[in-house]
Design a protein around this motif. Structure first.
Motif, PDB file in Angstrom:
ATOM      1  N   LEU A   1       0.846  -1.197   0.000  1.00  0.00           N
ATOM      2  CA  LEU A   1       0.000   0.000   0.000  1.00  0.00           C
ATOM      3  C   LEU A   1       0.878   1.243   0.000  1.00  0.00           C
ATOM      4  O   LEU A   1       1.687   1.436   0.925  1.00  0.00           O
ATOM      5  N   ASP A   2       0.732   2.091  -1.025  1.00  0.00           N
ATOM      6  CA  ASP A   2       1.462   3.359  -1.041  1.00  0.00           C
ATOM      7  C   ASP A   2       0.653   4.408  -0.261  1.00  0.00           C
ATOM      8  O   ASP A   2      -0.388   4.102   0.324  1.00  0.00           O
ATOM      9  N   ASP A   3       1.117   5.664  -0.264  1.00  0.00           N
ATOM     10  CA  ASP A   3       0.445   6.707   0.526  1.00  0.00           C
ATOM     11  C   ASP A   3      -0.997   6.927   0.075  1.00  0.00           C
ATOM     12  O   ASP A   3      -1.892   7.133   0.897  1.00  0.00           O
ATOM     13  N   ASP A   4      -1.220   6.903  -1.250  1.00  0.00           N
ATOM     14  CA  ASP A   4      -2.592   7.085  -1.763  1.00  0.00           C
ATOM     15  C   ASP A   4      -3.508   5.979  -1.238  1.00  0.00           C
ATOM     16  O   ASP A   4      -4.620   6.235  -0.761  1.00  0.00           O
TER      17      ASP A   4
ATOM     18  N   ARG B   1      -3.118   4.118   1.350  1.00  0.00           N
ATOM     19  CA  ARG B   1      -3.312   4.228   2.808  1.00  0.00           C
ATOM     20  C   ARG B   1      -4.321   5.317   3.148  1.00  0.00           C
ATOM     21  O   ARG B   1      -5.113   5.183   4.085  1.00  0.00           O
ATOM     22  N   ALA B   2      -4.306   6.399   2.380  1.00  0.00           N
ATOM     23  CA  ALA B   2      -5.267   7.481   2.633  1.00  0.00           C
ATOM     24  C   ALA B   2      -6.700   6.989   2.366  1.00  0.00           C
ATOM     25  O   ALA B   2      -7.626   7.269   3.142  1.00  0.00           O
TER      26      ALA B   2
ATOM     27  N   ARG C   1      -5.279   6.098  -8.805  1.00  0.00           N
ATOM     28  CA  ARG C   1      -6.260   7.187  -8.717  1.00  0.00           C
ATOM     29  C   ARG C   1      -7.364   7.015  -9.754  1.00  0.00           C
ATOM     30  O   ARG C   1      -8.044   7.975 -10.118  1.00  0.00           O
TER      31      ARG C   1
ATOM     32  N   LEU D   1      -8.723  12.108  -2.476  1.00  0.00           N
ATOM     33  CA  LEU D   1      -7.712  12.058  -3.540  1.00  0.00           C
ATOM     34  C   LEU D   1      -8.332  12.538  -4.845  1.00  0.00           C
ATOM     35  O   LEU D   1      -9.524  12.326  -5.065  1.00  0.00           O
TER      36      LEU D   1
END
Ligand code: AMP
Ligand code: MG
Length: 308
Positions: A80-83, A85-86, A188, A205
């Motif tokens: 999981l990248d930052d996106d 995780r958000a 995204r 996002l």
């Protein structure tokens, strides 16, 4: 016992014990989630996953969604990248599926991801699916519990009617609250609109609808979720022998929401299509649904159902 009929047990300790034992033995069980009923199997067990594809008659190049209890369990299977995780922080547990890079050594059966380097993961909110994940201590692969290409099930009776003896056990916990399949996001890109709406995602996002290059799967096929009869959209009145499903000011044989509430309409959508299909009428017509919010998911499913 009738060999053609699955056992339907009300959600509770007895049903859960039996369902978890079936999952641990490599079997399949139908279980409700907040979206639709799923056909559940241990995602690490190739035989169990093969049974899911066989029971649905689903082509094996269509990957399955893996259901886990929390973010930590998700991170054991995927990166999981930052996106990601958000989005997880905002919408898990809930009806959002994230397509993520598969972690090395995740231990999932190859058929779950249809051999892709990515995996679709969701942390569900529904008590029945959460209890099954906990009791079986397994990541649960679960597509909708209907025959491939048929209308998704939002009640135990829909599952029994569609899959029959192919599913030995159905956990019955009533109608699914959201009523349409989960929103699917890769990076995204919104691959499939759902109960977590574009507007809700956009608050976290910058997302946009789109497609992925490598997946050709039911969630993205033009023709899916289809009733057996011709379906006409944006209908304001009945034509000939049609069964009219109304919305708002358009009254019909049935209505998705007399009040014009898209969330209520989504929860009733598949049940209404099942009833229209079972009616004696030759065709089905559906009133126009505004595209905002949950309307996007409803119209997405209706457009696919109308295509032949
Ligand atoms: P269902 O289980 O019927 O709700 O469908 C699951 C859907 O998730 C598939 O039809 C795909 O559209 C999508 N999906 C599952 N795994 C992946 C993946 N690795 N990459 C892209 N989409 C996926
Ligand atoms: Mg499905």
């Amino acid at each position: 016992m009738d060999a053609q009929a699955p056992v339907i047990l009300p959600f509770g300790d007895a049903a859960l014990t039996r369902a978890a034992a079936a999952i641990r033995d490599g079997g399949v069980v139908a279980v409700p989630t907040e979206t639709v009923y799923g056909l559940a199997a241990d995602a690490r067990c190739a035989d169990a996953v093969a049974r899911v594809y066989a029971a649905k008659g689903r082509p094996s190049f269509n990957p399955l969604i893996v259901h886990v209890s929390d973010l930590k369990a998700a991170a054991r299977l995927a990166v999981l990248d930052d996106d990601a995780r958000a989005l997880a922080a905002a919408f898990w547990p809930g009806p959002l599926t994230l397509v993520l890079p598969l972690r090395d050594g995740a231990g999932l059966a190859g058929a779950v991801t249809a051999g892709l380097p990515t995996v679709a993961i969701r942390v569900p909110a529904h008590r029945a699916m959460r209890a099954l994940i906990a009791a079986s201590a397994a990541p649960i692969a679960a597509p909708s519990a209907n025959a491939s290409n048929a209308i998704s099930p939002t009640r135990a009776a829909h599952v029994a009617a569609s899959l029959g003896a192919a599913v030995p056990l159905i956990l019955d916990d009533g109608a699914c609250p959201a009523g349409v399949e989960s929103t699917i996001v890769a990076g995204r890109t919104i691959l499939r609109p759902g109960p977590v709406t574009r507007e809700m995602l956009a608050a976290v996002l910058p997302v946009a609808p789109g497609r992925t290059a490598h997946v050709s799967a039911p969630g993205q096929l033009a023709h899916h979720y289809a009733p057996r009869k011709p379906l006409r959209l944006d209908a304001v009145a009945r034509q000939g022998d049609e069964w009219l499903i109304g919305y708002g000011a358009v009254a019909g044989d049935d209505t998705l929401s007399a009040a014009g509430d898209p969330v209520e309409a989504a929860a009733r959508l598949f049940d209404a299509l099942h009833r229209a299909d079972a009616s004696g009428r030759a065709g089905i017509a559906v009133a126009p649904i505004p595209e905002a919010g949950m309307g996007a998911a409803i119209n997405d499913r209706l457009r696919r159902a109308a295509r032949r």
